[in-house]
Design a protein around this motif. Structure first.
Motif, short mmCIF file in Angstrom:
data_model
loop_
_atom_site.label_atom_id
_atom_site.label_comp_id
_atom_site.label_asym_id
_atom_site.label_seq_id
_atom_site.Cartn_x
_atom_site.Cartn_y
_atom_site.Cartn_z
N ARG A 43 27.08 -6.70 12.24
CA ARG A 43 27.58 -5.58 11.45
C ARG A 43 28.56 -6.03 10.37
N THR A 101 21.72 -13.04 3.38
CA THR A 101 20.27 -12.92 3.28
C THR A 101 19.59 -14.15 3.86
N GLU A 122 19.46 -13.86 7.65
CA GLU A 122 18.60 -12.82 8.22
C GLU A 122 17.29 -13.41 8.73
N ASN A 167 24.60 3.74 10.37
CA ASN A 167 23.59 3.48 11.39
C ASN A 167 23.52 1.97 11.62
N PRO A 179 22.85 -1.66 13.37
CA PRO A 179 21.84 -2.24 14.26
C PRO A 179 22.43 -2.44 15.66
N GLU A 192 20.13 -8.60 10.80
CA GLU A 192 19.05 -7.77 10.28
C GLU A 192 19.61 -6.65 9.41
N GLU A 193 18.75 -6.06 8.59
CA GLU A 193 19.12 -4.95 7.71
C GLU A 193 20.31 -5.30 6.82
N HIS A 239 20.66 -6.08 3.50
CA HIS A 239 20.83 -5.40 2.21
C HIS A 239 21.28 -3.96 2.38
N ARG A 240 20.73 -3.27 3.39
CA ARG A 240 21.12 -1.88 3.61
C ARG A 240 22.59 -1.77 4.00
N LEU A 241 23.03 -2.60 4.92
CA LEU A 241 24.42 -2.55 5.37
C LEU A 241 25.39 -2.89 4.24
#
Length: 275
Positions: A14, A62, A65, A233, A235, A242-243, A245-247
């Motif tokens: 996170r 990145t 990931e 939201n 992970p 993971e995720e 770019h979104r975070l």
């Protein structure tokens, strides 16, 4: 000018939201005079202190990931209860060695303080000199997931156990403004945690939250507090990256909105948490 301390706490995967926070700070030209890093925050803090831009730090995340930075420690099978952890950090260590060119605290462009916990005395340990990599490994060593680290004459583990967001130490070192974004949210759970790992994770977050709230209240009159708490939201896995770019993007957008309401150059205190 006000002395600003950037506090980067733990949260495993996170921690990508801290990259978004850093991006927003840079965009608004908010200076950073001192960095405190705990657990994954120590990793982010080391790269920021070394001079990485938000873009370079995002590229670094990145790269992580999808990589297997942590592998199961199969010695658990024959050591049983004497085994110290479920995973080995060999891949993580190799990644840090290949990407972090700075080897010592003294080579960093911005002063960095890394938080760890003394396993024997249960006291916080603040590392700010000497070799950088052992300090980072100590700050991220979270039993039973990752093993403790021998550093000097101490056996150290994750700093989040005692000072995930070390407000008191930052104030003691002259910080007049605390800048922080948490990697978790204090919202009530929609369902009861199940299984050993879920329950353990929840109990740990409760302890960290209580310590953080106490420190925030205790020091609110001694420094300006700009502490952001995005309820995203997140992970479920702390070890699997993971995720990214979104975070980062959601962390950036949240910080960008909230920082507008603050005036970092105003010496008045602001002890609220924005969520």
């Amino acid at each position: 000018m006000m002395r600003n301390a950037l506090l980067l706490g733990g949260g495993g995967s996170r921690g990508a939201v801290e990259v978004g926070f850093y991006k927003a700070l840079r965009e608004q030209s908010i200076p950073i005079d001192l960095i405190f890093g705990t657990s994954i925050g120590a990793i982010n803090g080391a790269f920021i202190a070394a001079g990485f831009t938000p873009e370079r730090l995002e590229a670094l995340w990145t790269q992580m990931e999808g990589k297997k930075l942590f592998r199961r420690d199969w010695r658990l099978l024959w050591r049983g209860s004497r085994a110290e952890s479920f995973y080995r950090a060999d891949g993580f260590i190799d990644f840090l060695k290949s990407t972090l060119s700075v080897k010592r605290f003294e080579q960093l462009k911005t002063p960095l303080v890394v938080t760890a916990t003394d396993l024997q005395t249960a006291e916080p340990v603040y590392l700010d000199s000497g070799e950088l990599l052992p300090a980072l490994l100590a700050s991220t060593a979270m039993p039973p997931y990752l093993p403790s680290v021998e550093h000097g004459n101490r056996r150290l583990v994750d700093g989040g156990f005692v000072a995930n967001v070390p407000i008191g130490e930052a104030v003691a070192r002259g910080a007049q403004c605390i800048l922080a974004m948490l990697c978790h949210c204090a919202q009530e759970l929609t369902q009861i945690p199940r299984g050993f790992l879920e329950v353990q994770g929840r109990v740990l977050r409760i302890a960290l939250e209580q310590k953080f709230r106490h420190d925030l209240e205790h020091y609110k009159d001694r420094a300006k507090m700009i502490v952001l708490e995005p309820c995203l939201n997140f992970p479920p896995s702390l070890l699997r990256i993971e995720e990214v770019h979104r975070l980062i993007e959601e962390g950036y957008q949240f910080a960008r909105r909230e920082l507008v309401s603050y005036n970092v150059k105003d010496p008045k205190t602001a002890g609220e948490v924005m969520s």
